[in-house]
Design a protein around this motif. Structure first.
Motif, PDB file in Angstrom:
ATOM      1  N   LEU A 119      37.253  51.112  45.771  1.00 25.51           N
ATOM      2  CA  LEU A 119      36.698  50.505  44.628  1.00 25.51           C
ATOM      3  C   LEU A 119      35.263  51.665  43.836  1.00 25.51           C
ATOM      4  O   LEU A 119      35.500  52.129  42.784  1.00 25.51           O
ATOM      5  N   LEU A 120      34.653  52.439  44.925  1.00 28.39           N
ATOM      6  CA  LEU A 120      33.756  53.333  44.629  1.00 28.39           C
ATOM      7  C   LEU A 120      34.357  54.345  44.084  1.00 28.39           C
ATOM      8  O   LEU A 120      33.462  55.092  43.198  1.00 28.39           O
ATOM      9  N   ALA A 121      35.508  54.666  44.263  1.00 25.72           N
ATOM     10  CA  ALA A 121      36.070  55.811  43.862  1.00 25.72           C
ATOM     11  C   ALA A 121      36.764  55.771  42.667  1.00 25.72           C
ATOM     12  O   ALA A 121      37.089  56.705  41.806  1.00 25.72           O
ATOM     13  N   THR A 122      36.657  54.698  41.975  1.00 24.10           N
ATOM     14  CA  THR A 122      37.151  54.256  40.515  1.00 24.10           C
ATOM     15  C   THR A 122      36.014  54.042  39.494  1.00 24.10           C
ATOM     16  O   THR A 122      36.457  53.453  38.625  1.00 24.10           O
ATOM     17  N   LEU A 123      34.863  54.147  39.909  1.00 24.67           N
ATOM     18  CA  LEU A 123      33.762  53.971  39.056  1.00 24.67           C
ATOM     19  C   LEU A 123      33.752  54.527  37.585  1.00 24.67           C
ATOM     20  O   LEU A 123      33.413  54.186  36.663  1.00 24.67           O
ATOM     21  N   ALA A 131      41.610  46.384  37.467  1.00 29.79           N
ATOM     22  CA  ALA A 131      43.005  46.095  37.865  1.00 29.79           C
ATOM     23  C   ALA A 131      42.792  45.957  39.387  1.00 29.79           C
ATOM     24  O   ALA A 131      43.676  45.061  40.089  1.00 29.79           O
ATOM     25  N   LYS A 132      42.129  46.645  39.941  1.00 29.42           N
ATOM     26  CA  LYS A 132      42.330  46.819  41.538  1.00 29.42           C
ATOM     27  C   LYS A 132      41.497  45.462  41.985  1.00 29.42           C
ATOM     28  O   LYS A 132      41.866  44.786  43.101  1.00 29.42           O
ATOM     29  N   ILE A 133      40.481  45.006  41.420  1.00 38.17           N
ATOM     30  CA  ILE A 133      39.751  43.775  41.710  1.00 38.17           C
ATOM     31  C   ILE A 133      40.544  42.510  41.298  1.00 38.17           C
ATOM     32  O   ILE A 133      40.568  41.663  42.153  1.00 38.17           O
ATOM     33  N   ARG A 134      40.958  42.400  40.285  1.00 34.79           N
ATOM     34  CA  ARG A 134      41.998  41.391  39.680  1.00 34.79           C
ATOM     35  C   ARG A 134      43.240  41.234  40.395  1.00 34.79           C
ATOM     36  O   ARG A 134      43.626  40.064  40.778  1.00 34.79           O
ATOM     37  N   ALA A 180      22.037  48.522  40.710  1.00 34.15           N
ATOM     38  CA  ALA A 180      23.476  48.996  40.627  1.00 34.15           C
ATOM     39  C   ALA A 180      24.295  47.957  41.525  1.00 34.15           C
ATOM     40  O   ALA A 180      25.384  47.550  41.217  1.00 34.15           O
ATOM     41  N   TRP A 181      23.873  47.852  42.647  1.00 34.94           N
ATOM     42  CA  TRP A 181      24.341  46.881  43.542  1.00 34.94           C
ATOM     43  C   TRP A 181      24.577  45.519  43.186  1.00 34.94           C
ATOM     44  O   TRP A 181      25.835  44.678  43.318  1.00 34.94           O
ATOM     45  N   ARG A 182      23.431  44.813  42.383  1.00 34.35           N
ATOM     46  CA  ARG A 182      23.651  43.601  41.730  1.00 34.35           C
ATOM     47  C   ARG A 182      24.527  43.275  40.846  1.00 34.35           C
ATOM     48  O   ARG A 182      25.254  42.584  40.629  1.00 34.35           O
ATOM     49  N   THR A 183      24.927  44.724  39.861  1.00 33.56           N
ATOM     50  CA  THR A 183      25.451  44.506  38.733  1.00 33.56           C
ATOM     51  C   THR A 183      27.178  44.528  39.376  1.00 33.56           C
ATOM     52  O   THR A 183      27.931  44.035  38.980  1.00 33.56           O
ATOM     53  N   LEU A 184      27.297  45.640  40.424  1.00 37.81           N
ATOM     54  CA  LEU A 184      28.412  45.666  40.782  1.00 37.81           C
ATOM     55  C   LEU A 184      29.093  44.387  41.548  1.00 37.81           C
ATOM     56  O   LEU A 184      30.256  43.913  41.604  1.00 37.81           O
ATOM     57  N   ILE A 185      28.335  43.635  42.221  1.00 37.57           N
ATOM     58  CA  ILE A 185      28.519  42.310  42.972  1.00 37.57           C
ATOM     59  C   ILE A 185      28.791  41.450  41.896  1.00 37.57           C
ATOM     60  O   ILE A 185      29.888  40.418  42.048  1.00 37.57           O
ATOM     61  N   GLY A 195      40.933  37.141  38.199  1.00 32.55           N
ATOM     62  CA  GLY A 195      42.382  37.384  38.863  1.00 32.55           C
ATOM     63  C   GLY A 195      42.801  36.028  39.187  1.00 32.55           C
ATOM     64  O   GLY A 195      44.111  35.823  38.961  1.00 32.55           O
ATOM     65  N   PHE A 196      42.211  35.393  40.068  1.00 31.51           N
ATOM     66  CA  PHE A 196      42.542  34.225  40.760  1.00 31.51           C
ATOM     67  C   PHE A 196      42.848  33.284  39.802  1.00 31.51           C
ATOM     68  O   PHE A 196      44.028  32.625  39.594  1.00 31.51           O
ATOM     69  N   GLU A 197      42.192  32.748  38.704  1.00 33.50           N
ATOM     70  CA  GLU A 197      42.399  31.930  37.716  1.00 33.50           C
ATOM     71  C   GLU A 197      43.477  32.160  36.957  1.00 33.50           C
ATOM     72  O   GLU A 197      44.330  31.454  36.529  1.00 33.50           O
TER      73      GLU A 197
END
Length: 241
Positions: A119-123, A131-134, A180-185, A195-197
């Motif tokens: 994920l961090l490699a696609t920032l 797409a990766k997350i969904r 940054a971590w708060r925004t990322l999460i 993606g689930f819904e």
């Protein structure tokens, strides 16, 4: 436990560690577009914040397994559904040693570490990032029917992850890393849920279409049966010749 708030944005961060959040209400019925507008996007992260993410992740990674284990164990406590899923997976895994069972807790921990690496490699590529997350979120839609997996589980995961990761000493060292971590999460959980819904809606739509088609077939068969019965009744009323 700190409450996970999807309305958080980098611009709203304040305080010594940049841990401020907007709003106090949870479970508000907001549209997807509204939530994404409040969250911002990965593209809104500054260069220094992306650097802070990558640097803090390199320092956090050796301890990632322990951190993610705590997150999943807390999620089990918060959601009995998750505990049941992991328990069933562990039972299956006990009889199958040929391959890793991706549904077990232990494999989830390994996959989550690998996931953050990727994920961090696609920032710098938001389309690939989203797409990766969904894709991960949609893959969990199959659990909705058999295991009652629901969207609120993503919310609980977000709350726990925000608390555990953002309070880690590696992350709290700098304000940029905390923001940054708060925004990322926040974006991560929002896209996982999206993606689930989205996949769940497709499943329900397909199921509904199948039911309609099955209903049409049953109606045609019933009509055919009734016509046959009418012909039989008609033939029985004809006088003998």
């Amino acid at each position: 436990m700190a409450k996970y708030d999807r309305s958080y944005s980098m611009q709203d961060a304040h305080g010594p560690n940049g841990l401020g959040r907007r709003g106090t209400q949870r479970g508000c019925s907001r549209s997807k577009s509204t939530r994404r507008g409040n969250l911002g996007t990965i593209a809104s992260l500054t260069f220094s914040q992306k650097q802070a993410l990558n640097l803090s992740w390199r320092l956090l990674k050796p301890q990632a397994s322990a951190c993610f284990r705590k997150i999943f164990l807390e999620l089990e406590i918060a959601s009995p559904k998750v505990k049941q899923i992991f328990y069933k997976a562990a039972l299956v895994d006990a009889f199958n040693k040929d391959d890793d069972n991706s549904a077990t807790l232990e494999v989830h921990i390994k996959l989550t570490t690998k996931f953050f690496d990727e994920l961090l490699a696609t920032l710098d590529d938001e389309n690939e990032f989203v797409a990766k997350i969904r894709g991960i979120g949609s893959a969990h839609a199959i659990l909705a029917k058999g295991s009652n997996f629901s969207s609120d589980i993503w919310e609980r995961l977000g709350e726990i992850a925000m608390e555990r990761v953002c309070s880690h000493e590696v992350v709290t060292k700098t304000r940029e890393a905390s923001r940054a971590w708060r925004t990322l999460i926040a974006i991560l959980i929002d896209e996982l849920r999206g993606g689930f819904e989205g996949e769940l809606r497709q499943h329900r739509k397909s199921s509904s279409t199948d039911q309609i088609e099955m209903g049409k077939v049953e109606d045609e068969e019933e009509l055919h049966s009734k016509l046959q019965q009418l012909r039989m009744d008609y033939n029985q009323t004809l006088p003998y010749t």
